[in-house]
Design a protein around this motif. Structure first.
Motif, short mmCIF file in Angstrom:
data_model
loop_
_atom_site.label_atom_id
_atom_site.label_comp_id
_atom_site.label_asym_id
_atom_site.label_seq_id
_atom_site.Cartn_x
_atom_site.Cartn_y
_atom_site.Cartn_z
N ILE A 1 -9.37 28.90 75.45
CA ILE A 1 -8.21 29.42 76.18
C ILE A 1 -8.52 29.48 77.67
CG2 ILE A 1 -6.79 31.48 76.57
CD1 ILE A 1 -6.94 32.00 73.55
N ASP A 2 -9.73 29.92 78.02
CA ASP A 2 -10.15 29.92 79.42
C ASP A 2 -10.11 28.51 79.99
OD1 ASP A 2 -10.60 32.64 79.67
OD2 ASP A 2 -12.72 32.52 79.12
N ALA A 3 -10.56 27.53 79.20
CA ALA A 3 -10.63 26.15 79.69
C ALA A 3 -9.24 25.58 79.97
CB ALA A 3 -11.37 25.28 78.67
N VAL A 4 -8.30 25.80 79.04
CA VAL A 4 -6.96 25.25 79.27
C VAL A 4 -6.26 25.96 80.42
CG1 VAL A 4 -6.70 24.42 76.90
CG2 VAL A 4 -5.89 26.73 77.48
N ARG A 5 -6.55 27.25 80.58
CA ARG A 5 -5.92 27.97 81.69
C ARG A 5 -6.46 27.45 83.02
NH1 ARG A 5 -2.62 29.11 84.43
NH2 ARG A 5 -1.79 31.12 85.08
N ARG A 6 -7.76 27.22 83.10
CA ARG A 6 -8.34 26.67 84.33
C ARG A 6 -7.81 25.27 84.63
NH1 ARG A 6 -13.21 28.95 82.35
NH2 ARG A 6 -13.82 26.89 81.58
N ALA A 7 -7.50 24.52 83.55
CA ALA A 7 -7.00 23.16 83.72
C ALA A 7 -5.54 23.12 84.14
CB ALA A 7 -7.20 22.37 82.43
N GLY A 8 -4.87 24.29 84.11
CA GLY A 8 -3.49 24.34 84.59
C GLY A 8 -2.44 24.67 83.56
N ALA A 9 -2.84 24.98 82.32
CA ALA A 9 -1.85 25.30 81.28
C ALA A 9 -1.03 26.51 81.68
CB ALA A 9 -2.55 25.57 79.95
N THR A 10 0.26 26.45 81.36
CA THR A 10 1.16 27.58 81.64
C THR A 10 1.74 28.18 80.37
OG1 THR A 10 3.00 26.01 81.93
CG2 THR A 10 1.81 26.71 83.91
N ALA A 11 1.66 27.44 79.26
CA ALA A 11 2.21 27.91 77.99
C ALA A 11 1.28 27.52 76.86
CB ALA A 11 3.61 27.34 77.75
N LEU A 12 1.40 28.24 75.76
CA LEU A 12 0.63 27.97 74.54
C LEU A 12 1.58 28.08 73.37
CD1 LEU A 12 -2.82 29.36 73.46
CD2 LEU A 12 -0.82 29.82 72.03
N VAL A 13 1.50 27.12 72.44
CA VAL A 13 2.29 27.21 71.22
C VAL A 13 1.37 27.55 70.07
CG1 VAL A 13 2.16 24.71 70.79
CG2 VAL A 13 3.95 26.08 69.68
N CYS A 14 1.78 28.53 69.27
CA CYS A 14 0.95 29.02 68.17
C CYS A 14 1.72 28.92 66.86
CB CYS A 14 0.56 30.47 68.42
SG CYS A 14 -0.31 31.25 67.03
N PHE A 15 1.04 28.44 65.83
CA PHE A 15 1.56 28.48 64.46
C PHE A 15 0.81 29.59 63.74
CE2 PHE A 15 2.70 24.36 65.97
CZ PHE A 15 3.94 24.12 65.40
N ALA A 16 1.54 30.58 63.25
CA ALA A 16 0.92 31.76 62.64
C ALA A 16 1.52 31.98 61.26
CB ALA A 16 1.14 32.99 63.52
N LEU A 17 0.70 31.86 60.23
CA LEU A 17 1.15 32.00 58.85
C LEU A 17 0.31 33.04 58.13
CD1 LEU A 17 1.61 28.23 57.92
CD2 LEU A 17 3.35 29.84 58.71
N PRO A 18 0.88 33.68 57.12
CA PRO A 18 0.10 34.65 56.34
C PRO A 18 -0.99 33.94 55.53
CG PRO A 18 2.40 34.54 55.59
CD PRO A 18 2.23 33.53 56.64
N LEU B 1 -0.68 33.01 80.24
CA LEU B 1 0.00 31.97 79.46
C LEU B 1 1.25 32.54 78.79
CD1 LEU B 1 -3.04 30.22 77.71
CD2 LEU B 1 -1.66 29.33 79.59
N THR B 2 2.32 31.76 78.78
CA THR B 2 3.52 32.12 78.03
C THR B 2 3.33 31.66 76.60
OG1 THR B 2 4.92 31.89 79.99
CG2 THR B 2 6.01 31.82 77.85
N VAL B 3 3.45 32.57 75.65
CA VAL B 3 3.15 32.27 74.25
C VAL B 3 4.44 32.00 73.48
CG1 VAL B 3 2.19 33.18 72.10
CG2 VAL B 3 1.02 33.60 74.27
#
Length: 280
Positions: free
Chosen positions: A171-188, A206-208
């Protein structure tokens, strides 16, 4: 499936409860023997399901009863053994699982009547360079599938499917590279490290965007935009047709927000044809 049959009444009793795979085996065994279920002892039910007797007790408690005797009394009241000819289920347990997924997709159809949230998510994902895609454990295949197709149109997609301290590093790496959003798939069942990872992602700015099984999933409080797609619970392990379809819908919305998406797809098709990549 007849709505008044013993099996149908048992199915309604189990719906809405988060059961473990062992408890689902017990539930399935009861559905298969719906007419006999109210008269089975805990030992007999345990043998039928291939589980331990204490597991049957825990199953009854998970359904909200004091113990198995209380569950059996309830079953005798609402699901008597005598059933008239022709009232037994039309569908077996596998067909019932499919029908439940069809119902989940119907609910998703209704949700998508308002395309606004999906279109907003598509713009957020299209604008993030790189685009991190998070999914752990049960959701890892959803994340990898999304990442595979997203990489055909998005210039920099990074799938995060490793938990622990490495997740924070990535997460630190993508933020340093310029990421502004993250998409997450979350299942039980929802891993704690996903919840912690999303909290950290938000802390880093990051906008989740999250695809989860419910708007009330544990990840909701750390999601800026959550789009729910219910999972099926009729088999020993969850089925996730609605979340998978939601992932494809998000891909479509992201393509709409990427001006270069069509050109990238055509370029890939030309390269694939030149290389003989596919047999058809």
């Amino acid at each position: 499936m007849s709505g008044s049959s013993p099996a149908a009444r048992l199915q309604r009793l189990f719906e809405g409860h988060r059961l473990t795979p062992t408890q689902r085996r017990i539930a399935h065994s009861m559905v298969r023997r719906a007419g006999d279920a109210p008269f089975l002892s805990s030992v007999e039910l345990a043998e039928l399901a291939g589980v331990s007797q204490p597991s049957v007790t825990r199953f009854a408690v998970a359904l909200g009863f004091d113990g198995y005797p209380a569950l059996r009394r309830h079953l005798r009241e609402v699901a008597p053994a005598e059933t008239a000819a022709g009232t037994e289920d039309t569908y077996n347990e596998y067909q019932q699982a499919v029908r439940a997924e069809i119902e989940n997709l119907r609910h998703l159809t209704e949700l998508l009547a308002d395309p606004g949230p999906v279109e907003r998510a598509g713009r957020l994902l299209a604008g993030s360079r790189p685009l991190p895609v998070l999914g752990l454990r049960a959701a890892s295949s959803q994340a990898r599938g999304f990442g595979y197709f997203a990489a055909k149109v998005h210039p920099d997609v990074r799938v995060l499917d490793e938990g622990g301290s490495a997740l924070v590093d990535r997460i630190d790496a993508v933020r340093r590279a310029g990421a502004t959003a993250l998409v997450c798939f979350a299942l039980p069942r929802h891993p704690r490290e996903v919840v912690d990872g999303l909290a950290y992602a938000q802390e880093q700015g990051l906008t989740v965007v999250t695809v989860a099984d419910s708007a009330f999933a544990p990840v909701a409080k750390h999601s800026d935009l959550l789009i729910p797609g219910a999972v099926g619970t009729g088999l020993a392990f969850d089925t996730a047709c609605a979340p998978m379809l939601l992932g494809r819908v998000l891909l479509e919305a992201m393509c709409d927000a990427l001006p270069e998406a069509q050109a990238r797809l055509e370029e890939f098709d030309a390269r694939a044809a030149a290389r003989g990549l596919f047999v058809e």
